[in-house]
Design a protein around this motif. Structure first.
Motif, PDB file in Angstrom:
ATOM      1  N   ASN A 152       0.717  -1.035  -0.031  1.00  0.00           N
ATOM      2  CA  ASN A 152      -0.047  -0.039   0.061  1.00  0.00           C
ATOM      3  C   ASN A 152       0.759   1.234  -0.197  1.00  0.00           C
ATOM      4  O   ASN A 152       1.885   1.061   0.645  1.00  0.00           O
ATOM      5  CB  ASN A 152      -0.785   0.074   1.255  1.00  0.00           C
ATOM      6  CG  ASN A 152      -1.922  -1.005   1.079  1.00  0.00           C
ATOM      7  OD1 ASN A 152      -2.289  -1.480  -0.042  1.00  0.00           O
ATOM      8  ND2 ASN A 152      -2.666  -1.452   2.380  1.00  0.00           N
ATOM      9  N   LEU A 153       0.152   2.428  -0.602  1.00  0.00           N
ATOM     10  CA  LEU A 153       0.905   3.388  -0.548  1.00  0.00           C
ATOM     11  C   LEU A 153      -0.125   4.629  -0.490  1.00  0.00           C
ATOM     12  O   LEU A 153      -1.147   4.550  -0.453  1.00  0.00           O
ATOM     13  CB  LEU A 153       1.833   3.859  -1.959  1.00  0.00           C
ATOM     14  CG  LEU A 153       2.767   2.750  -2.329  1.00  0.00           C
ATOM     15  CD1 LEU A 153       3.384   3.537  -3.676  1.00  0.00           C
ATOM     16  CD2 LEU A 153       4.100   3.246  -1.356  1.00  0.00           C
ATOM     17  N   GLY A 154       0.480   6.001  -0.236  1.00  0.00           N
ATOM     18  CA  GLY A 154      -0.305   6.933   0.310  1.00  0.00           C
ATOM     19  C   GLY A 154       0.416   8.139   0.772  1.00  0.00           C
ATOM     20  O   GLY A 154       1.577   7.842   1.118  1.00  0.00           O
ATOM     21  N   GLY A 158       4.139   8.218   2.539  1.00  0.00           N
ATOM     22  CA  GLY A 158       5.241   8.824   2.251  1.00  0.00           C
ATOM     23  C   GLY A 158       5.719  10.245   3.087  1.00  0.00           C
ATOM     24  O   GLY A 158       6.924  10.225   3.033  1.00  0.00           O
ATOM     25  N   ARG A 159       4.772  10.606   3.978  1.00  0.00           N
ATOM     26  CA  ARG A 159       5.303  11.635   4.783  1.00  0.00           C
ATOM     27  C   ARG A 159       5.961  11.344   5.926  1.00  0.00           C
ATOM     28  O   ARG A 159       6.745  11.902   6.721  1.00  0.00           O
ATOM     29  CB  ARG A 159       3.739  12.583   5.278  1.00  0.00           C
ATOM     30  CG  ARG A 159       3.267  13.578   4.373  1.00  0.00           C
ATOM     31  CD  ARG A 159       2.420  14.447   4.872  1.00  0.00           C
ATOM     32  NE  ARG A 159       1.175  13.654   5.487  1.00  0.00           N
ATOM     33  CZ  ARG A 159       0.116  13.429   5.190  1.00  0.00           C
ATOM     34  NH1 ARG A 159      -0.242  13.707   3.893  1.00  0.00           N
ATOM     35  NH2 ARG A 159      -0.795  12.797   5.918  1.00  0.00           N
ATOM     36  N   ARG A 160       5.524   9.885   6.342  1.00  0.00           N
ATOM     37  CA  ARG A 160       5.899   9.919   7.665  1.00  0.00           C
ATOM     38  C   ARG A 160       6.485   8.353   7.916  1.00  0.00           C
ATOM     39  O   ARG A 160       6.441   7.699   9.052  1.00  0.00           O
ATOM     40  CB  ARG A 160       5.198  10.038   8.986  1.00  0.00           C
ATOM     41  CG  ARG A 160       3.787   9.418   8.793  1.00  0.00           C
ATOM     42  CD  ARG A 160       2.680   9.852  10.067  1.00  0.00           C
ATOM     43  NE  ARG A 160       1.302   9.378   9.933  1.00  0.00           N
ATOM     44  CZ  ARG A 160       0.423   9.905   9.338  1.00  0.00           C
ATOM     45  NH1 ARG A 160       0.687  11.324   8.819  1.00  0.00           N
ATOM     46  NH2 ARG A 160      -0.879   9.447   9.216  1.00  0.00           N
ATOM     47  N   GLY A 161       6.687   7.431   6.627  1.00  0.00           N
ATOM     48  CA  GLY A 161       6.840   6.353   6.735  1.00  0.00           C
ATOM     49  C   GLY A 161       8.232   5.748   6.045  1.00  0.00           C
ATOM     50  O   GLY A 161       9.119   6.796   5.961  1.00  0.00           O
ATOM     51  N   ARG A 217       7.883  14.404  -0.436  1.00  0.00           N
ATOM     52  CA  ARG A 217       6.886  14.957  -1.155  1.00  0.00           C
ATOM     53  C   ARG A 217       5.882  14.052  -2.353  1.00  0.00           C
ATOM     54  O   ARG A 217       5.681  14.361  -3.148  1.00  0.00           O
ATOM     55  CB  ARG A 217       7.426  16.126  -2.247  1.00  0.00           C
ATOM     56  CG  ARG A 217       8.028  17.333  -1.462  1.00  0.00           C
ATOM     57  CD  ARG A 217       8.652  18.259  -2.451  1.00  0.00           C
ATOM     58  NE  ARG A 217       9.130  19.325  -1.797  1.00  0.00           N
ATOM     59  CZ  ARG A 217       9.637  20.677  -2.480  1.00  0.00           C
ATOM     60  NH1 ARG A 217       9.919  20.506  -3.570  1.00  0.00           N
ATOM     61  NH2 ARG A 217      10.177  21.607  -1.581  1.00  0.00           N
ATOM     62  N   SER A 218       6.240  12.680  -1.626  1.00  0.00           N
ATOM     63  CA  SER A 218       5.764  11.665  -2.661  1.00  0.00           C
ATOM     64  C   SER A 218       4.819  10.758  -1.677  1.00  0.00           C
ATOM     65  O   SER A 218       4.901  10.687  -0.495  1.00  0.00           O
ATOM     66  CB  SER A 218       6.893  10.829  -3.475  1.00  0.00           C
ATOM     67  OG  SER A 218       6.562   9.772  -3.987  1.00  0.00           O
ATOM     68  N   ILE A 219       4.035   9.924  -2.474  1.00  0.00           N
ATOM     69  CA  ILE A 219       3.492   8.898  -1.623  1.00  0.00           C
ATOM     70  C   ILE A 219       4.459   7.556  -1.485  1.00  0.00           C
ATOM     71  O   ILE A 219       3.769   6.624  -0.687  1.00  0.00           O
ATOM     72  CB  ILE A 219       2.211   8.249  -2.523  1.00  0.00           C
ATOM     73  CG1 ILE A 219       2.646   7.718  -3.824  1.00  0.00           C
ATOM     74  CG2 ILE A 219       1.154   9.516  -2.605  1.00  0.00           C
ATOM     75  CD1 ILE A 219       1.363   7.098  -4.661  1.00  0.00           C
ATOM     76  N   VAL A 220       5.366   7.873  -2.109  1.00  0.00           N
ATOM     77  CA  VAL A 220       6.451   6.579  -1.847  1.00  0.00           C
ATOM     78  C   VAL A 220       7.589   7.147  -0.692  1.00  0.00           C
ATOM     79  O   VAL A 220       8.196   8.168  -0.836  1.00  0.00           O
ATOM     80  CB  VAL A 220       7.335   6.471  -3.030  1.00  0.00           C
ATOM     81  CG1 VAL A 220       8.363   5.126  -3.058  1.00  0.00           C
ATOM     82  CG2 VAL A 220       6.363   6.081  -4.291  1.00  0.00           C
TER      83      VAL A 220
END
Length: 298
Positions: free
Chosen positions: A209-211, A215-218, A279-282
């Motif tokens: 899963n992505l989101g 991306g911000r805190r993972g 700045r990404s969902i990754v």
């Protein structure tokens, strides 16, 4: 319903790839016993030769750490996660932080067919979190996810996550293997560290899963064909985000072992590598060397 968050095995060995630079930490420490890692998962086969010398204790008298049905998927999953975090050095498992103490809070039943088990509700997970915090965990690993993509937010679970933050307890969660992009209500809490799965080359697995919440805190961590312990003195490979999450959990434990006076917020900040543009969902890939350097400068 919460479920163990791993896919089936693939015969590709990917434990401790150089992309996450773990040698920088594992060469310094095996972990300190006062750094306590909570595992909310299936039970653990504490009789496995690679886990016999590890400090493993149950959380609560009603939830034994050991397996009663070694052939169950719950026992296999819990033992596998424990081997990544705390098998003794020299094991075929990653064995990242064997010097730390592990607390096992079982949440999955040991029926031969997981479909025979009752659903694990958000309130059940909240209770397990409170139990594990009460038992003294500094870091909690949640290698589980929701088999529904529409599970609603739970005020009870949110309160447990809030308590972990106020108590200085880190929580690392598997991002899930639905292969979808978007918000995950169950684990979209600002204190949690979600973990996506990547292969030995650093490419994300398609089912991860992505989101924006990831991306911000993972972080991303190894999740393809990782070899670890299973009941019956054996080993197997698994893939998925529940395999990736304990790499991050164990890295946090080693960072805290290097600087035991650090606060949870400091360890979390170092783990997430301050200065990286998100700045990404990754998410960026776990980098233990960069996190160690960041911790030493904070």
């Amino acid at each position: 319903m919460a479920v163990p968050c791993a896919n089936g095995s693939e015969h590709i060995m990917a434990s401790l790839p150089g992309i996450i630079a773990l040698d920088s930490l594992t060469s310094l420490t095996e972990g300190r016993p006062e750094i306590v890692v909570g595992i909310i998962d299936g039970p653990v086969d504490t009789g496995h030769p690679d886990l016999r010398e590890t400090r493993i204790s149950p959380v609560g008298t009603a939830t034994p750490a050991g397996c009663t049905a070694p052939s169950s998927f719950a026992c296999m999953h819990g033992t596998f996660v424990a081997g990544i975090i705390g098998a003794q050095r020299g094991s075929q498992a990653p064995a990242i932080a064997p010097g730390c103490t592990m607390l096992v809070r079982t949440i999955f039943c040991e029926a031969p067919d997981p479909r025979q088990c009752p659903a694990v509700r958000p309130t059940d997970l909240a209770e397990a979190l409170h139990d594990t915090i009460d038992a003294g965990a500094a870091i909690i690993n949640l290698s589980l996810g929701a088999n529904s993509t529409a599970i609603e937010e739970s005020p009870t679970l949110t309160a447990a996550f809030n308590r972990a933050r106020s108590s200085g307890v880190l929580i690392v969660v598997a991002a899930g293997n639905h292969g979808r992009i978007g918000r995950a209500d169950l684990f979209d809490h600002p204190w949690l560290v979600p973990v996506a799965a990547c292969d030995a080359g650093g490419s994300l697995l398609r089912q991860s899963n992505l989101g924006a919440w990831i991306g911000r805190r993972g972080l991303a961590a190894p999740g393809t064909g990782v070899l670890s312990t299973v009941p019956g003195q054996g080993y197997t490979t698994m893939s998925g985000t529940s395999v990736a999450a304990p790499f991050v959990t164990a890295t946090a434990a080693l960072l805290w072992s290097v600087k035991p006076s650090a606060t949870a917020a400091t360890i979390r900040r170092a783990l997430l590598i301050p200065g990286i543009r998100r700045r990404s969902i990754v998410p960026p890939t776990l980098n233990a060397a960069a996190s160690l350097a960041a911790l030493q400068s904070l």
